[in-house]
Enzyme design. Structure first.
Site, PDB file in Angstrom:
ATOM      1  N   ASP A  29       0.866  -1.190   0.000  1.00 51.05           N
ATOM      2  CA  ASP A  29       0.000   0.000   0.000  1.00 51.05           C
ATOM      3  C   ASP A  29       0.901   1.238   0.000  1.00 51.05           C
ATOM      4  OD1 ASP A  29      -3.197   0.602   1.182  1.00 51.05           O
ATOM      5  OD2 ASP A  29      -1.733   2.224   1.006  1.00 51.05           O
ATOM      6  N   ILE A  30       0.591   2.183  -0.873  1.00 49.66           N
ATOM      7  CA  ILE A  30       1.439   3.366  -1.063  1.00 49.66           C
ATOM      8  C   ILE A  30       1.321   4.350   0.107  1.00 49.66           C
ATOM      9  CG2 ILE A  30      -0.137   4.889  -2.343  1.00 49.66           C
ATOM     10  CD1 ILE A  30       3.423   3.966  -3.418  1.00 49.66           C
ATOM     11  N   HIS A  93     -10.147  -5.703  -2.896  1.00 54.04           N
ATOM     12  CA  HIS A  93      -8.813  -5.901  -2.322  1.00 54.04           C
ATOM     13  C   HIS A  93      -8.909  -6.156  -0.827  1.00 54.04           C
ATOM     14  CE1 HIS A  93      -9.669  -1.566  -2.203  1.00 54.04           C
ATOM     15  NE2 HIS A  93      -8.961  -1.515  -1.078  1.00 54.04           N
ATOM     16  N   HIS A  95      -6.666  -5.703   2.689  1.00 48.76           N
ATOM     17  CA  HIS A  95      -5.510  -5.073   3.345  1.00 48.76           C
ATOM     18  C   HIS A  95      -4.917  -6.080   4.327  1.00 48.76           C
ATOM     19  CE1 HIS A  95      -6.454  -0.692   2.464  1.00 48.76           C
ATOM     20  NE2 HIS A  95      -7.660  -1.210   2.276  1.00 48.76           N
TER      21      HIS A  95
HETATM   22  P1  AMP Z   1      -9.814   1.450   0.267  1.00 46.73           P
HETATM   23  O1  AMP Z   1     -10.371   1.409  -1.147  1.00 46.73           O
HETATM   24  O2  AMP Z   1     -10.573   2.405   1.130  1.00 46.73           O
HETATM   25  O3  AMP Z   1      -9.678   0.067   0.858  1.00 46.73           O
HETATM   26  O4  AMP Z   1      -8.340   2.060   0.183  1.00 46.73           O
HETATM   27  C1  AMP Z   1      -7.523   1.861  -0.949  1.00 46.73           C
HETATM   28  C2  AMP Z   1      -6.086   1.718  -0.514  1.00 46.73           C
HETATM   29  O5  AMP Z   1      -5.308   1.668  -1.697  1.00 46.73           O
HETATM   30  C3  AMP Z   1      -5.536   2.864   0.348  1.00 46.73           C
HETATM   31  O6  AMP Z   1      -4.952   2.339   1.530  1.00 46.73           O
HETATM   32  C4  AMP Z   1      -4.498   3.533  -0.569  1.00 46.73           C
HETATM   33  O7  AMP Z   1      -3.369   4.003   0.140  1.00 46.73           O
HETATM   34  C5  AMP Z   1      -4.126   2.387  -1.503  1.00 46.73           C
HETATM   35  N1  AMP Z   1      -3.662   2.835  -2.812  1.00 46.73           N
HETATM   36  C6  AMP Z   1      -4.246   3.727  -3.639  1.00 46.73           C
HETATM   37  N2  AMP Z   1      -3.535   3.863  -4.770  1.00 46.73           N
HETATM   38  C7  AMP Z   1      -2.469   3.035  -4.651  1.00 46.73           C
HETATM   39  C8  AMP Z   1      -1.365   2.720  -5.491  1.00 46.73           C
HETATM   40  N3  AMP Z   1      -1.195   3.302  -6.685  1.00 46.73           N
HETATM   41  N4  AMP Z   1      -0.440   1.826  -5.035  1.00 46.73           N
HETATM   42  C9  AMP Z   1      -0.591   1.244  -3.832  1.00 46.73           C
HETATM   43  N5  AMP Z   1      -1.617   1.496  -2.999  1.00 46.73           N
HETATM   44  C10 AMP Z   1      -2.548   2.376  -3.396  1.00 46.73           C
END
Ligand code: AMP
Length: 129
Positions: A29-30, A93, A95
């Site tokens: 996660d970024i 996804h 986490h």
């Molecule tokens: P959620 O959809 O609320 O579960 O959150 C999406 C997650 O994706 C967040 O924790 C972001 O930090 C992560 N995220 C968004 N864009 C990217 C990316 N390009 N690379 C890695 N993680 C990402």
């Protein structure tokens, strides 16, 4: 329009890759809650986790377990937590978050990592698979 995660799958945008199979991808996660915070996704774009067909859902859980066990070996933590949110990115996804305290699970306190930290963390987790 393709989700940002589909763009990662296609290679259009980069990621810190942890694990990959024909159907699934794990990458850091970024904006991590903690060092080693990893996302596991099906390559096929479906918005909501529980809308995945049963086979894909079960295989994603199996893939996520494999990755979680590697994170547990690679990153000092009390345990690895699993969370599903999906409010930001409409591509199913999971986490996986190394936990030392309850706040690590709360998406409030964020960890700042350098590109070198991300690369080293992804490499270390991958080596524990
Ligand atoms: P959620 O959809 O609320 O579960 O959150 C999406 C997650 O994706 C967040 O924790 C972001 O930090 C992560 N995220 C968004 N864009 C990217 C990316 N390009 N690379 C890695 N993680 C990402």
């Amino acid at each position: 329009m393709a989700s940002i995660f589909s763009k990662i799958v296609s290679g259009e945008i980069p990621c810190y890759k942890v694990a990959e199979t024909n159907d699934f991808l794990a990458f850091l996660d970024i904006n991590p809650n903690a060092k080693g915070h990893t996302l596991c996704i099906p390559k096929k774009e479906v918005d909501k986790l529980f809308d995945l067909d049963e086979h894909t859902f079960n295989e994603l859980m199996k893939f996520s377990r494999t990755v979680a066990l590697a994170i547990e070996k690679a990153v000092p933590c009390k345990r690895v937590g699993m969370t599903v949110v999906g409010l930001e990115v409409p591509h199913a996804h999971v986490h996986l978050i190394p936990l030392n305290a309850m706040e690590d699970a709360q998406f409030i306190k964020k960890e700042t990592l350098s590109p070198e930290d991300f690369e080293a963390t992804a490499r270390t987790i991958a080596s524990c698979l």
